[in-house]
Scaffold this motif. Structure first.
Motif, PDB file in Angstrom:
ATOM      1  N   HIS A  45       0.818  -3.916  -0.472  1.00 46.09           N
ATOM      2  CA  HIS A  45      -0.021  -3.071   0.030  1.00 46.09           C
ATOM      3  C   HIS A  45      -0.390  -2.532  -1.627  1.00 46.09           C
ATOM      4  N   GLN A  46      -0.641  -3.384  -2.470  1.00 47.29           N
ATOM      5  CA  GLN A  46      -0.753  -2.714  -3.751  1.00 47.29           C
ATOM      6  C   GLN A  46      -2.525  -2.062  -3.881  1.00 47.29           C
ATOM      7  N   GLU A  47      -2.771  -0.961  -3.857  1.00 48.44           N
ATOM      8  CA  GLU A  47      -3.565   0.125  -4.641  1.00 48.44           C
ATOM      9  C   GLU A  47      -4.159  -0.275  -5.588  1.00 48.44           C
ATOM     10  N   LEU A  80       3.112  -2.152 -12.441  1.00 54.25           N
ATOM     11  CA  LEU A  80       2.106  -0.791 -13.350  1.00 54.25           C
ATOM     12  C   LEU A  80       2.161   0.235 -11.893  1.00 54.25           C
ATOM     13  N   PHE A  81       2.441   1.551 -11.722  1.00 54.91           N
ATOM     14  CA  PHE A  81       2.931   2.240 -10.370  1.00 54.91           C
ATOM     15  C   PHE A  81       1.335   3.338 -11.057  1.00 54.91           C
ATOM     16  N   LEU A  82       0.232   3.489 -10.500  1.00 57.20           N
ATOM     17  CA  LEU A  82      -0.507   4.474 -10.296  1.00 57.20           C
ATOM     18  C   LEU A  82       0.136   5.970  -9.093  1.00 57.20           C
ATOM     19  N   HIS A  83      -0.875   7.272  -9.731  1.00 55.05           N
ATOM     20  CA  HIS A  83      -0.789   8.051  -8.925  1.00 55.05           C
ATOM     21  C   HIS A  83      -0.993   8.076  -6.933  1.00 55.05           C
ATOM     22  N   ASP A  84      -0.687   8.736  -6.292  1.00 51.57           N
ATOM     23  CA  ASP A  84      -1.863   8.651  -4.688  1.00 51.57           C
ATOM     24  C   ASP A  84      -2.260   9.616  -4.922  1.00 51.57           C
ATOM     25  N   VAL A  85      -3.527   9.505  -5.591  1.00 51.38           N
ATOM     26  CA  VAL A  85      -4.802  11.062  -5.679  1.00 51.38           C
ATOM     27  C   VAL A  85      -5.788  10.713  -4.568  1.00 51.38           C
ATOM     28  N   ASP A  86      -6.546  11.638  -4.126  1.00 49.22           N
ATOM     29  CA  ASP A  86      -7.777  11.701  -3.446  1.00 49.22           C
ATOM     30  C   ASP A  86      -9.135  12.058  -5.022  1.00 49.22           C
ATOM     31  N   LEU A  87      -9.820  11.131  -4.697  1.00 47.36           N
ATOM     32  CA  LEU A  87     -10.506  11.212  -5.616  1.00 47.36           C
ATOM     33  C   LEU A  87     -11.909  11.679  -5.013  1.00 47.36           C
ATOM     34  N   ASP A  88     -12.332  12.376  -3.949  1.00 46.82           N
ATOM     35  CA  ASP A  88     -13.048  13.647  -3.791  1.00 46.82           C
ATOM     36  C   ASP A  88     -12.578  14.250  -4.008  1.00 46.82           C
ATOM     37  N   SER A 137      -7.465   2.183  -0.752  1.00 49.89           N
ATOM     38  CA  SER A 137      -6.798   2.161   0.989  1.00 49.89           C
ATOM     39  C   SER A 137      -7.363   3.351   1.195  1.00 49.89           C
ATOM     40  N   HIS A 138      -8.598   4.102   0.830  1.00 48.37           N
ATOM     41  CA  HIS A 138      -9.142   5.681   0.548  1.00 48.37           C
ATOM     42  C   HIS A 138      -8.699   5.299   2.267  1.00 48.37           C
ATOM     43  N   ASP A 139      -9.045   4.244   3.237  1.00 50.04           N
ATOM     44  CA  ASP A 139      -9.468   5.137   4.165  1.00 50.04           C
ATOM     45  C   ASP A 139      -8.841   5.471   5.207  1.00 50.04           C
ATOM     46  N   TYR A 140      -7.425   4.655   4.702  1.00 51.34           N
ATOM     47  CA  TYR A 140      -6.231   4.605   5.320  1.00 51.34           C
ATOM     48  C   TYR A 140      -5.366   5.637   4.990  1.00 51.34           C
ATOM     49  N   GLN A 141      -6.173   7.253   5.407  1.00 51.26           N
ATOM     50  CA  GLN A 141      -5.527   8.166   5.045  1.00 51.26           C
ATOM     51  C   GLN A 141      -5.135   9.071   6.374  1.00 51.26           C
ATOM     52  N   GLU A 142      -4.959  10.020   5.914  1.00 51.27           N
ATOM     53  CA  GLU A 142      -4.463  10.909   7.955  1.00 51.27           C
ATOM     54  C   GLU A 142      -5.862  11.016   8.278  1.00 51.27           C
ATOM     55  N   GLN A 143      -6.565  12.200   8.212  1.00 42.71           N
ATOM     56  CA  GLN A 143      -7.784  12.809   7.969  1.00 42.71           C
ATOM     57  C   GLN A 143      -8.936  11.628   8.403  1.00 42.71           C
ATOM     58  N   HIS A 144      -8.384   9.843   8.584  1.00 44.88           N
ATOM     59  CA  HIS A 144      -9.245   9.012   9.359  1.00 44.88           C
ATOM     60  C   HIS A 144      -9.408   9.007  10.450  1.00 44.88           C
ATOM     61  N   ASN A 179       4.700  14.671 -10.939  1.00 40.87           N
ATOM     62  CA  ASN A 179       4.194  13.872  -9.702  1.00 40.87           C
ATOM     63  C   ASN A 179       3.998  12.113  -9.594  1.00 40.87           C
ATOM     64  N   LYS A 180       5.032  11.698  -8.723  1.00 40.03           N
ATOM     65  CA  LYS A 180       5.286  10.544  -9.641  1.00 40.03           C
ATOM     66  C   LYS A 180       5.007   9.680  -9.019  1.00 40.03           C
ATOM     67  N   PRO A 181       3.449   8.408  -9.281  1.00 38.18           N
ATOM     68  CA  PRO A 181       3.570   7.768  -9.839  1.00 38.18           C
ATOM     69  C   PRO A 181       3.889   6.614  -7.920  1.00 38.18           C
ATOM     70  N   VAL A 182       3.380   6.377  -7.127  1.00 38.71           N
ATOM     71  CA  VAL A 182       4.290   5.899  -5.833  1.00 38.71           C
ATOM     72  C   VAL A 182       3.202   4.181  -6.204  1.00 38.71           C
ATOM     73  N   ARG A 183       2.130   4.403  -6.421  1.00 37.08           N
ATOM     74  CA  ARG A 183       1.765   2.941  -5.441  1.00 37.08           C
ATOM     75  C   ARG A 183       1.104   2.083  -6.517  1.00 37.08           C
ATOM     76  N   ALA A 184       1.408   0.695  -6.348  1.00 31.95           N
ATOM     77  CA  ALA A 184       1.866  -0.187  -7.053  1.00 31.95           C
ATOM     78  C   ALA A 184       0.070  -0.602  -7.417  1.00 31.95           C
ATOM     79  N   ALA A 185      -0.542  -0.683  -8.412  1.00 32.13           N
ATOM     80  CA  ALA A 185      -1.899  -0.639  -9.089  1.00 32.13           C
ATOM     81  C   ALA A 185      -2.523  -1.922  -9.524  1.00 32.13           C
ATOM     82  N   SER A 186      -3.180  -2.415  -8.919  1.00 30.05           N
ATOM     83  CA  SER A 186      -4.175  -3.121  -9.525  1.00 30.05           C
ATOM     84  C   SER A 186      -4.861  -2.531 -10.095  1.00 30.05           C
ATOM     85  N   LEU A 187      -6.059  -2.795 -11.268  1.00 31.79           N
ATOM     86  CA  LEU A 187      -7.162  -2.423 -11.779  1.00 31.79           C
ATOM     87  C   LEU A 187      -8.014  -3.706 -11.676  1.00 31.79           C
TER      88      LEU A 187
END
Ligand SMILES: *Cc1c(COP(=O)(O)O)cnc(C)c1O
Length: 608
Positions: free
Chosen positions: A433-435, A495-503, A339-346, A468-476
């Protein structure tokens, strides 16, 4: 905390936001990973910690010897490591070097493994041989005995016994010890229970056992019958099936002694000792401790022998998973969040936006812990209306994209606000809305039991633990083109993971307890090769990375499925020659690049 207190057995701890190796200088997995990748390795990485193999061997012997002392048991304890669980040289060498002090031996289930056992077992330490055999394999057993090895060939069927008789007549080599594998009516539990029970693949029935003893006697070989053996299946989740099996096997042993098998002196209880893989308290797998296991084995066997007035036999185990599962950690870089595209910067907001988009902007700006449920409902409503307007042609693609991003951001915030006590509605949203985290690895190659048996392995990120709280419901998702290469979000064991910006940042996930079975079971689906691997020696004043093995390059992988790498390059070269490049220079540059690619592994070479 990713259930670290359930599965890690104190081998790893979380400290200052990092997961650390809980030994001597306590380095973090993150620093080790970064160090290993300095040499340019990309893709997944297996980190081996030999001290964790040593620890398990020490625990196994200490517990059995304690139980023997406490129960005033008269027999000795011996153990062998079943090679099928992990045959890799860096594992076996570390094991043999440490096991020497105990006389720890090896178990072989095939000719290749037997050759390894013969070359790597210290003379005097036991070797056991299980599985189906031919005459050649049995001859190997005689050779081992002649070399001075303390080797026991376990008979799985009467035919194998006949071969032993034949080989003993044909050659002058020393006789190996003979063991009988019992077909118990008791079975294990869990996924791997098929190794026990009357319909099991292996072992002799009561009638066959009697025939076997007679056959040995007729051929003057009864003096070689030293051991009975059973194995009720791997990853025994409960202790009660083992107790049943022990009673059955103990009585069979005593009966055989009475039947004239005077040389019989050992019971081999196989493997099956379980490892905790669960990450959530409700999913705990193992219902017993090592100390309960060893007490039960020693007490029950002693008790039966005392009742039947038979000397206490030596006890052998073949635990494999227990010894090596914890020593290896698989590190995988995350390549992408879907869901990288759903960022404020876009956002592509306009001077004047449709009223619904304006309202979403306001909701996003003002959402708070107090109002988030109401605001989220409004946002979902607005998005629905906006889709209708789009279908009718009243708003454009940019408006729609803005509305999707804003609603996504609002839901994300709501989920963060509700982390502690999500309502059922938010739970559902969380799941929807899992990531999806794309990891640079193949599950088929690195955790094949997940694919084949749905076995779970503990997984956690290497960073931001506690801060930093892991807030994203994650699938891998792995990078194979196979939809089975996915570990879905499981609301029962989320499994909850972090909302990270891989850029701007790196993010690694670690899979734990992958040291048993996974490495040689792993397959080259999509032609992904074995991961890179390194051995980590932890010291008082730091650590050393040794035995770096790089994942096989494209040329080697292609050759492993029957092609000739050089002919492939020639083929590519002649195709380039005939192609429409404008200059010879371009052709040779392309060829050079192709050759370079062939030297690299299959994993993705983005920044991660
Ligand atoms: C596979 C196997 C083992 C090892 O089992 P673990 O569950 O890994 O301890 C031991 N003995 C025999 C005969 C086996 O086939």
């Amino acid at each position: 905390m990713y259930g670290i207190e359930i599965w890690s057995d104190d081998n790893f701890v979380i400290e200052n936001g990092l997961v650390k190796v809980n030994h001597l200088s306590r380095p973090s997995l993150l620093e080790i990973t970064r160090e290993a990748r300095k040499s340019g390795v990309s893709g997944p990485l297996i980190l081996r910690f030999p001290h964790l193999i040593h620890k398990q061997i020490d625990k196994l012997y200490a517990n059995f010897n304690r139980a023997i002392e406490e129960n005033r048991y008269k027999g000795h304890f011996s153990a062998v490591f079943p090679l099928k669980v992990n045959q890799y040289a860096n594992v076996i060498n570390a094991m043999v070097a440490h096991g020497d002090r105990y006389g720890y031996g090896l178990e072989a289930g095939s000719k290749a493994e037997l050759i390894l056992a013969m070359s790597h077992t210290t003379i005097g330490a036991p070797i056991t041989v299980n599985g189906f055999k031919d005459k050649e394999m049995i001859t190997l057993g005689f050779m081992a005995a002649q070399m001075g090895h303390n080797i026991t060939i376990t008979i799985e069927g009467l035919g194998e016994l006949e071969w032993i008789v034949e080989v003993s007549k044909e050659c002058n080599l020393k006789l190996p010890n003979i063991g009988l594998r019992l077909r118990l009516h008791s079975t294990g539990g869990g996924t791997w229970a098929k190794s026990g029970g009357m319909d099991a693949k292996f072992g002799l029935t009561a009638t066959e056992i009697l025939e076997a003893v007679e056959l040995l006697e007729e051929n003057n070989l009864l003096g070689q019958l030293k051991m009975i053996h059973f194995h009720i299946g791997s990853q025994m989740e409960e202790i009660s099936p083992l107790k049943k099996a022990l009673r059955e096997a103990g009585n069979l042993y005593a009966e055989l002694k009475k039947f004239g098998a005077d040389a019989l002196s050992a019971i081999n209880i196989g493997g099956g000792l379980a490892i905790e893989y669960a990450q959530h308290p409700a999913q705990r797998i193992c219902n017993y401790s090592l100390s309960e296991f060893t007490n039960d084995v020693v007490f029950l066997i002693g008790d039966i022998m005392d009742a039947k007035k038979v000397d206490h036999p030596d006890i052998y185990t073949e635990s494999g998973r227990f010894v090596v599962a914890q020593h290896a950690v698989l590190i995988t870089p995350v390549l992408e969040l879907f869901s990288h595209d759903y960022q404020e910067q876009h956002l592509r907001l306009k001077e004047v936006n449709p009223p619904l988009v304006e309202e979403l902007i306001e909701l996003y700006g003002n959402i708070s812990e107090k109002n988030f449920i109401e605001y989220m409902h409004d946002a979902l409503d607005h998005l629905e209306s906006l889709f209708t307007l789009f279908d009718l042609g009243y708003v454009d693609l940019e408006d729609r994209s803005n509305a999707e991003i804003l609603t996504h951001l609002i839901i994300k915030k709501s989920l963060q606000f509700s982390m502690i006590a999500p309502t059922p509605e938010l739970r559902k949203l969380q799941q929807r809305h899992q990531e999806r985290y794309l990891v640079n690895s193949s599950f088929f190659q690195s955790i094949p039991d997940y694919w084949g048996l749905k076995q779970k392995f503990p997984v956690m990120p290497l960073h931001y633990l506690g801060s930093n709280k892991p807030v994203r419901a994650a699938s891998l998702w792995d990078i194979t083109c196979d939809s089975d290469g996915e570990i879905g979000f499981n609301p029962e064991a989320p499994l909850f993971l972090h909302d990270v910006d891989l850029d701007t940042e790196e993010y690694y996930l670690a899979f734990f307890n992958v040291g048993a079975y996974q490495e040689t079971l792993g397959m080259q689906h999509n032609l992904f090769s074995r991961p890179n691997a390194a051995t980590v020696l932890i010291r008082e004043d730091g650590y050393a990375l040794t035995q770096m093995e790089e994942s096989a390059n494209l040329k080697r992988v292609i050759e492993s499925v029957g092609y000739d790498g050089d002919s492939i390059l020639n083929e590519l070269e002649s195709k380039l020659e005939e192609s429409s490049f404008s200059s010879q220079q371009e052709k040779s540059d392309t060829l050079r690049q192709l050759k370079l690619f062939m030297e690299q592994n299959s994993y993705l070479r983005t920044t991660n």
